[in-house]
Motif scaffolding. Structure first.
Motif, PDB file in Angstrom:
ATOM      1  N   LEU A  73     -25.548  93.516 -35.587  1.00 46.89           N
ATOM      2  CA  LEU A  73     -25.292  94.950 -35.736  1.00 46.89           C
ATOM      3  C   LEU A  73     -25.173  95.695 -34.410  1.00 46.89           C
ATOM      4  CD1 LEU A  73     -27.514  95.753 -38.847  1.00 46.89           C
ATOM      5  CD2 LEU A  73     -25.094  95.136 -38.736  1.00 46.89           C
ATOM      6  N   PRO A  74     -26.064  95.493 -33.441  1.00 44.91           N
ATOM      7  CA  PRO A  74     -25.887  96.223 -32.180  1.00 44.91           C
ATOM      8  C   PRO A  74     -24.552  95.895 -31.508  1.00 44.91           C
ATOM      9  CG  PRO A  74     -28.114  95.344 -32.325  1.00 44.91           C
ATOM     10  CD  PRO A  74     -27.342  94.729 -33.444  1.00 44.91           C
ATOM     11  N   GLU A  75     -24.166  94.611 -31.528  1.00 43.30           N
ATOM     12  CA  GLU A  75     -22.878  94.230 -30.932  1.00 43.30           C
ATOM     13  C   GLU A  75     -21.712  94.822 -31.717  1.00 43.30           C
ATOM     14  OE1 GLU A  75     -25.328  92.268 -31.794  1.00 43.30           O
ATOM     15  OE2 GLU A  75     -25.753  90.717 -30.281  1.00 43.30           O
ATOM     16  N   ALA A  76     -21.844  94.874 -33.041  1.00 42.38           N
ATOM     17  CA  ALA A  76     -20.797  95.488 -33.867  1.00 42.38           C
ATOM     18  C   ALA A  76     -20.646  96.960 -33.532  1.00 42.38           C
ATOM     19  CB  ALA A  76     -21.132  95.314 -35.345  1.00 42.38           C
TER      20      ALA A  76
ATOM     21  N   ARG B 245     -36.226  95.190 -38.587  1.00 41.48           N
ATOM     22  CA  ARG B 245     -35.451  95.403 -37.359  1.00 41.48           C
ATOM     23  C   ARG B 245     -34.091  94.733 -37.518  1.00 41.48           C
ATOM     24  NH1 ARG B 245     -40.277  93.497 -36.262  1.00 41.48           N
ATOM     25  NH2 ARG B 245     -39.409  91.418 -36.004  1.00 41.48           N
ATOM     26  N   PRO B 246     -33.079  95.195 -36.771  1.00 41.74           N
ATOM     27  CA  PRO B 246     -31.765  94.526 -36.812  1.00 41.74           C
ATOM     28  C   PRO B 246     -31.743  93.292 -35.925  1.00 41.74           C
ATOM     29  CG  PRO B 246     -31.644  96.422 -35.358  1.00 41.74           C
ATOM     30  CD  PRO B 246     -33.046  96.431 -35.943  1.00 41.74           C
ATOM     31  N   ASP B 247     -32.575  92.320 -36.282  1.00 45.66           N
ATOM     32  CA  ASP B 247     -32.702  91.108 -35.468  1.00 45.66           C
ATOM     33  C   ASP B 247     -31.443  90.246 -35.574  1.00 45.66           C
ATOM     34  OD1 ASP B 247     -35.264  91.706 -34.576  1.00 45.66           O
ATOM     35  OD2 ASP B 247     -36.215  90.756 -36.312  1.00 45.66           O
ATOM     36  N   PRO B 248     -31.222  89.357 -34.603  1.00 45.00           N
ATOM     37  CA  PRO B 248     -30.089  88.423 -34.711  1.00 45.00           C
ATOM     38  C   PRO B 248     -30.194  87.606 -35.990  1.00 45.00           C
ATOM     39  CG  PRO B 248     -31.033  88.375 -32.500  1.00 45.00           C
ATOM     40  CD  PRO B 248     -31.963  89.195 -33.339  1.00 45.00           C
ATOM     41  N   PRO B 249     -29.057  87.249 -36.572  1.00 53.66           N
ATOM     42  CA  PRO B 249     -29.073  86.566 -37.879  1.00 53.66           C
ATOM     43  C   PRO B 249     -29.929  85.311 -37.920  1.00 53.66           C
ATOM     44  CG  PRO B 249     -26.851  87.229 -37.286  1.00 53.66           C
ATOM     45  CD  PRO B 249     -27.696  87.515 -36.095  1.00 53.66           C
ATOM     46  N   ALA B 250     -30.000  84.570 -36.825  1.00 54.75           N
ATOM     47  CA  ALA B 250     -30.759  83.315 -36.842  1.00 54.75           C
ATOM     48  C   ALA B 250     -32.242  83.542 -37.102  1.00 54.75           C
ATOM     49  CB  ALA B 250     -30.560  82.572 -35.521  1.00 54.75           C
TER      50      ALA B 250
ATOM     51  N   ASN C 196     -34.622  91.933 -48.666  1.00 50.97           N
ATOM     52  CA  ASN C 196     -33.585  92.941 -48.415  1.00 50.97           C
ATOM     53  C   ASN C 196     -33.287  93.062 -46.929  1.00 50.97           C
ATOM     54  OD1 ASN C 196     -31.700  94.863 -49.088  1.00 50.97           O
ATOM     55  ND2 ASN C 196     -33.167  96.535 -49.272  1.00 50.97           N
ATOM     56  N   ARG C 197     -31.999  93.090 -46.627  1.00 43.00           N
ATOM     57  CA  ARG C 197     -31.542  93.168 -45.247  1.00 43.00           C
ATOM     58  C   ARG C 197     -31.865  94.526 -44.632  1.00 43.00           C
ATOM     59  NH1 ARG C 197     -27.457  93.938 -48.818  1.00 43.00           N
ATOM     60  NH2 ARG C 197     -25.959  95.634 -48.475  1.00 43.00           N
ATOM     61  N   PHE C 198     -31.878  94.561 -43.313  1.00 42.33           N
ATOM     62  CA  PHE C 198     -32.093  95.813 -42.585  1.00 42.33           C
ATOM     63  C   PHE C 198     -30.953  96.777 -42.902  1.00 42.33           C
ATOM     64  CE2 PHE C 198     -31.766  98.599 -38.876  1.00 42.33           C
ATOM     65  CZ  PHE C 198     -33.083  99.024 -38.749  1.00 42.33           C
ATOM     66  N   GLY C 199     -31.309  98.045 -43.145  1.00 41.05           N
ATOM     67  CA  GLY C 199     -30.292  99.032 -43.488  1.00 41.05           C
ATOM     68  C   GLY C 199     -29.566  98.667 -44.768  1.00 41.05           C
ATOM     69  N   GLY C 200     -30.295  98.148 -45.754  1.00 45.13           N
ATOM     70  CA  GLY C 200     -29.689  97.617 -46.971  1.00 45.13           C
ATOM     71  C   GLY C 200     -29.040  98.665 -47.848  1.00 45.13           C
TER      72      GLY C 200
END
Length: 641
Positions: free
Chosen positions: A262-265, A614-619, A576-580
């Motif tokens: 997300l931050p890179e997007a 948090r919007p952590d990296p997908p891994a 649930n994902r961040f910012g779901g």
């Protein structure tokens, strides 16, 4: 003029035309001026100047120069240049006359017929235009250019399959001609034939490996096929070659968002906005990633800014902005305006059939005579969620319910305590036309707005509510698992979980896991799970509901399974994902603390969330919520013993 000077002049004109063909417009102009200085009034040099003027975007000058050339020498190709310049200036009848003269003077010149076809099409004489282009093709059957023009004419006329077939013929004539490949790829992509378009884009990239547009187009094609990792690599390479291209940055941002970076997007979409600040489409994409980053205030401001533009009344980007604004408003509790904004989805969701297309929309008022066609619009989860409004709708009108067949048996389990639902609601058979008593129609998701119910209605289980859980062997806790949604959903990578990431749940002793997947969706499929998994018989949603009724707990990502277990009143834990999605926002949390994950949901009080914080990296994005869920599962098991 002496013969040797004439030949010398011809050579000089040819040199100027060669420069023009190579893209050296200024050099060509200077060259033709020099020729005219030496031989004033030379018709070929005047014609060369006219060609250069057209290339410079000055058809007005080209008209005068071509006219002077024709006055000195009425050659057919001079008339072609005059006709094209007149066409570009909008003088269609004069252009048609000039090009007709060209075809009469040199009937075997395919360029004259092709140019005349363009004028005829502009005048609305499409059939005559096609005749002219077919003459051009017949005169030069091995030349892909007129074939490609004919293909484009057929496509503009609405015959996309014919256009594709002709473009394939043009490609076959010259397999390495990029213009033909570009046209074929665009046509295939526009026709929804993404699988066929992608290798054509790959061919273009093979021919132009240093072309950033080739990389960007291939990346966009891969994104359309949900091949996100390959799309990211192609678009990042395109952005390195040409960082100032807004479309590349926009597509890269979407791919990164789909991958969960997300931050890179946000950085890529911010770069795209800086390059094209007035582009509504890019602005809406940027608002979407801001919402996913939980920067909802900024996202709402950006959506409202798009809607405030003078030209935002009718375009699809405005509809996207209004729909996104609706989700943001609902997520913070502004239900009345939020549900109204969500109506913009009618312009965004593809209609798969037109049954009931001429029926007026229902405004929610009572209907004494006739019935309302109530239609499912999106996924099974949305349908299940909004079935709760059926009893209220049935009090105002008789209903014909058009929902997927997989829900038919399940929906009949809805309770009818006051006897007003099922006498006034009937199911539409799959594929059947609307019955003749239909007088209005409404989407299920429109019910909160049409019924004037901006907030969540009081909950009681409304699907298979009375089926008791079967008794299990002492000490055994049965937990249903659903780790993935529909993989064709572009952003599924953010909501679905790799089975391997659920490994910590297997550390809890005394738990038996049951699959609630209807296939092996998800990275690695069930084979990625490090513990045994019971597989019940599959069937429709009633069969799934009966399986859920026999479980102690359901663990799922944001899919129909969450809605089904919640609507049954069964315990369900949602990863649930961040910012779901808006429906799982904190506004809809119950006020009482949860002993398990985050607070329960007012949509389904038995549902508790384990949110990414948090919007952590997908891994690593699921590591923390799965660890919390593992600890909660151990406490849940102990509470059942």
């Amino acid at each position: 003029m002496p013969q040797d000077k004439r030949h010398q002049g011809d050579d000089l004109v040819a040199l100027g035309l060669a420069r023009l063909e190579a893209g050296d417009r200024d050099g060509a102009l200077e060259h033709f001026r020099d020729v005219l200085t030496r031989t004033p009034g030379d018709p070929d040099a005047l014609h060369g100047m006219a060609c250069a003027a057209r290339a410079a975007g000055r058809p007005d000058l080209a008209i005068g120069l071509a006219g002077k050339a024709i006055a000195a020498l009425p050659a057919a190709h001079f008339h072609i240049t005059l006709g094209r310049a007149l066409h570009e200036q909008g003088h269609l009848e004069e252009a048609r006359a000039a090009l007709s003269v060209a075809t009469l003077r040199e009937p075997r010149d395919p360029r004259a017929h092709a140019a005349l076809a363009g004028v005829l099409e502009a005048q609305g004489a499409r059939a005559e235009a096609e005749v002219s282009l077919r003459r051009a093709v017949a005169l030069r059957p091995r030349d892909p250019a007129p074939m490609l023009e004919l293909a484009q004419l057929r496509t503009r006329g609405g015959d996309r399959p014919g256009g594709i077939a002709l473009t394939r013929q043009a490609v076959a004539l010259a397999p390495d001609r990029v213009e033909s490949l570009d046209a074929l790829a665009a046509l295939l992509a526009g026709a929804g034939q993404a699988e066929e378009a992608e290798p054509v884009y790959r061919d273009i990239l093979r021919l132009r490996p240093a072309d950033p547009a080739a990389w960007a187009n291939h990346g966009a094609a891969l994104f359309g096929l949900n091949r996100h990792d390959a799309a990211r690599a192609a678009l990042e390479h395109a952005a390195r070659l040409a960082p100032e291209v807004a479309e590349t940055q926009n597509n890269l941002g979407l791919v990164l968002m789909a991958l969960g970076h997300l931050p890179e997007a946000h950085a890529a979409l911010a770069a795209a906005r800086a390059l094209r600040p007035e582009d509504s489409r890019i602005a809406v994409n940027a608002a979407t990633v801001l919402a996913d980053l939980s920067r909802t205030g900024e996202a709402e401001d950006l959506c409202r800014a798009v809607l405030a533009r003078a030209d935002a009344g009718a375009d699809l980007d405005a509809a996207r902005a209004r729909f996104n604004l609706g989700t943001l408003l609902l997520a913070r509790g502004a239900g009345a305006e939020g549900w109204r904004c969500l109506e913009a989805r009618s312009r965004l969701i593809p209609i798969t059939d037109d049954r009931g297309g001429n029926i007026p929309d229902w405004d929610g008022s009572a209907i004494e005579s006739g019935a309302v066609l109530l239609r499912a619009e999106q996924g099974l989860g949305d349908t299940i969620q909004f079935l709760r409004y059926l009893p209220q709708a049935a009090r105002r009108a008789r209903l014909v319910l058009d929902i997927p067949e997989s829900l038919h048996r399940l929906v009949r389990t809805m309770p009818d305590p006051d006897g007003t639902l099922w006498p006034r609601c009937r199911l539409l058979a799959p594929g059947a036309p609307p019955p003749p008593d239909i007088v209005a129609r409404c989407g299920l998701i429109s019910l909160p707005d049409r019924l004037g119910m901006p907030d969540v209605p009081a909950f009681s289980p409304y699907l298979l509510p009375t089926m008791a859980r079967a008794r299990q062997a002492a000490g055994v806790v049965r937990v249903g698992l659903c780790w993935a949604g529909n993989p064709s959903y572009r952003f599924d990578r953010r909501r679905s979980v790799s089975p391997a990431m659920l490994a910590p749940l297997g550390e809890v002793a005394g738990v038996s896991f049951v699959s609630l997947q209807h296939d092996d969706s998800g990275e690695g499929g069930a084979a990625g799970l490090p513990f045994a998994l019971e597989r019940p018989a599959q069937g429709d949603l009633l069969a799934t509901a009966r399986t859920i009724a026999g479980l102690d707990l359901v663990i799922t990502v944001d899919t129909a399974t969450a809605h089904l277990a919640g609507a049954m009143g069964r315990p369900v834990w949602l990863l649930n994902r961040f910012g779901g999605d808006w429906r799982w926002s904190a506004y809809f949390d119950l006020s009482t603390p949860s002993p398990w994950g985050n607070r329960g949901s007012r949509w389904y009080p038995s549902l508790h969330q384990f949110r990414q914080m948090r919007p952590d990296p997908p891994a690593h994005a699921w590591d923390e919520p799965v660890a919390r869920m593992r600890d909660a599962l151990a406490r849940w098991r102990d509470g059942l013993r």
